[in-house]
Design a protein around this motif. Structure first.
Motif: not given
Ligand code: FES
Ligand SMILES: Cc1cc2nc3c(=O)[nH]c(=O)nc-3n(C[C@H](O)[C@H](O)[C@H](O)COP(=O)(O)OP(=O)(O)OC[C@H]3O[C@@H](n4cnc5c(N)ncnc54)[C@H](O)[C@@H]3O)c2cc1C
Ligand code: FES
Lengths: 162, 293
Positions: A43-44, A49, A52, A64
């Protein structure tokens, strides 16, 4: 400059892999691109978020922001590793029963966090659930359904004797 | 992300030699939660990183009578938060670390990485400052101990020299009967980085009823976390009345030079310092068994 690649051993969902990776490979990329375990989402990309989320030796981390090289030698569990013999895990069933998702982009992250939470605190208070999941972001299903899914999962696991 | 070589030292000595050998071309990596964001955003890169997680024995947490808590730099924030020994010896640390980032970041991020990053928006420095913590660093030149209040120098700047590795944080026991509190205030989402954080420690005076020692630290406001040492003398020997709490809040606000950011303007942060210093001292006093007001 020395080689920027290395051989690693990584156990993913109970299966040991020997892999050649670049030192700068994120665990998220390794799972999705090399092992094709695409249930783990990005996501981010900055830790906020939770899409992942995977478990590293049972503890939830952001894939991530984890180097695959630093995960070497450890056990990774992803959403694909929860079902056994074709049967969904009670936490997964609970999310379905309570309709704890719509588009489901965030769901594998929520389910991995829920699994980790219930492993740590089998019967969490609402406050504890809120605190643990506070930085997992869902943009469509609605948090009350997710909260109910966690509570349902806790009951299921208790009934099953874990 | 630009390519880099991750070096895996087997010992602290070897890690120090790597720092000497690669100099400007190398940076330490612990949990990676802070540094990987910068690498991913391409605002920062290095050809080499030293994987401190490869060095065994740097993540211990123990209580040493006469010295205090000794927390290894590689201890994760979550390990510190959930440590029974930390909860018993320094509940202020437990209270604060619970509020840092989220469980996932706390599972990877380390105490050493948190402090060495020198980010101004960090929670852990505040409780560690009021508890009088020290940071121990090692290099091939030897060992160096920094008082934490002298450790934070400016924006992303600490007292650590380029060849030094933070190995341990030592937290002396709080004075007997001390009450402590940490208030984290977030102005965006509840779980955000702090807009500001205030830690307070209060002890009752020998006769009781009045304030003995008062220590206050603020973080996330100015370019570095600060121990506000001018507040102690204002409160010593006095009853912590609402009026005095207000004076303390004002005196704190006067001393800070806030950085305006997405979480608040300069003016706003000053006003919030006023409010939260009052609240933190009031709560620490209550926990020390002193009725405020
Ligand atoms: S992609 Fe959002 S916390 Fe890792
Ligand atoms: C989504 C998110 C939210 C966050 N929210 C908060 C918050 O609310 N409050 C808060 O306080 N923090 C917050 N943080 C910051 C977080 O606490 C830090 O990222 C973390 O503690 C850094 O530790 P690390 O081990 O991952 O450091 P790394 O990323 O490995 O390193 C950080 C820096 O420290 C240096 N370094 C690392 N270890 C050492 C050492 N032993 N000696 C010398 N130098 C070293 C590195 O070279 C690098 O410059 C947040 C982070 C994220 C990603
Ligand atoms: S179900 Fe769509 S983001 Fe959560």
């Amino acid at each position: 400059m020395e080689a920027m690649e290395r051989q690693i051993r990584l156990t993913v969902n109970g299966q040991e892999h020997e892999l050649t990776i670049r030192d700068n490979t994120l665990l998220l990329w390794l799972l999705r691109d090399d092992l094709k375990l695409v249930g783990t989402r990005e996501g981010c990309g900055t830790g906020v978020c939770g899409a992942c989320t995977v478990l590293l030796d049972g503890r939830p981390v952001n894939s991530c922001l984890t180097l695959a090289a630093q995960a070497a030698g450890h056990h990774v569990t992803t959403i694909e590793g929860l079902a056994t013999n074709g049967r969904l895990h009670p936490v997964q069933e609970a999310y379905i029963e309570e309709r704890g998702f719509q588009c489901a982009f965030c769901t594998s992250g929520f389910i991995m966090m829920t699994k980790a939470l219930l492993d740590e605190i089998p019967n969490p208070s609402e406050e504890e659930v809120r605190e643990y999941l506070s930085e997992n972001i869902c943009r469509c299903a609605g948090y009350p359904d997710i909260l109910r899914a966690v509570q349902n999962a806790s009951r299921k696991l208790a009934a099953r004797g874990r | 992300m630009r390519p880099f070589k991750l070096l895996d030292p087997r010992s602290l000595d070897e890690a120090c030699q790597m720092l000497d050998r690669y100099g400007e071309d190398v940076k330490l990596m612990s949990g990676g939660t802070a540094i990987l964001i910068l690498l991913r955003q391409r605002v920062f890169s290095k050809p080499y990183f030293i994987n401190l997680k490869a060095v065994p024995g740097l993540d211990g947490i123990r209580d040493e009578p006469g010295t205090g808590l000794r927390i290894g730099a590689l201890a994760t924030l979550r390990a510190v938060e959930t440590s029974p020994i930390v909860r018993q010896r320094a509940p202020l640390i437990t209270e604060t670390f619970r509020l840092v980032a989220n469980v996932r970041v706390r599972n990877s991020g380390t105490l050493g990485g948190n402090l060495s990053h020198g980010d101004y928006r960090l929670d852990p420095p505040a409780p560690l400052l009021v508890l009088g913590a020290k940071a121990v660093a090692v290099s091939s030149r030897g060992r160096n101990t920094y008082e934490l209040k002298e450790f934070f120098r400016g924006l992303f700047e600490t007292a650590l020299q380029p060849d030094e590795i933070l190995t341990e944080v030592v937290v002396p026991d709080a004075p007997p009967k001390a009450g402590t509190a940490y208030f984290k205030y977030t102005s965006l989402s509840e779980t955000d980085w702090p807009c500001l954080g205030v830690a307070a420690l209060v002890t009752p005076s020998d006769g009781g009823g009045t304030c003995g020692e008062l220590r206050v630290a603020v973080t996330s406001v100015a370019e570095r976390p600060m121990l506000l040492e001018h507040l102690g003398p204002l409160a010593r020997g006095k009853r912590l009345t609402e009026r005095l709490l207000e004076e303390l809040g004002d005196a704190a606000a006067e001393r800070v030079d806030p950085i305006a950011d997405a979480r608040g303007s300069e003016w706003y942060k000053k006003e919030m310092v006023r409010v939260f210093v009052r609240r933190a001292v009031r709560e620490a006093a209550r926990r020390a068994g002193l009725a405020a007001g």
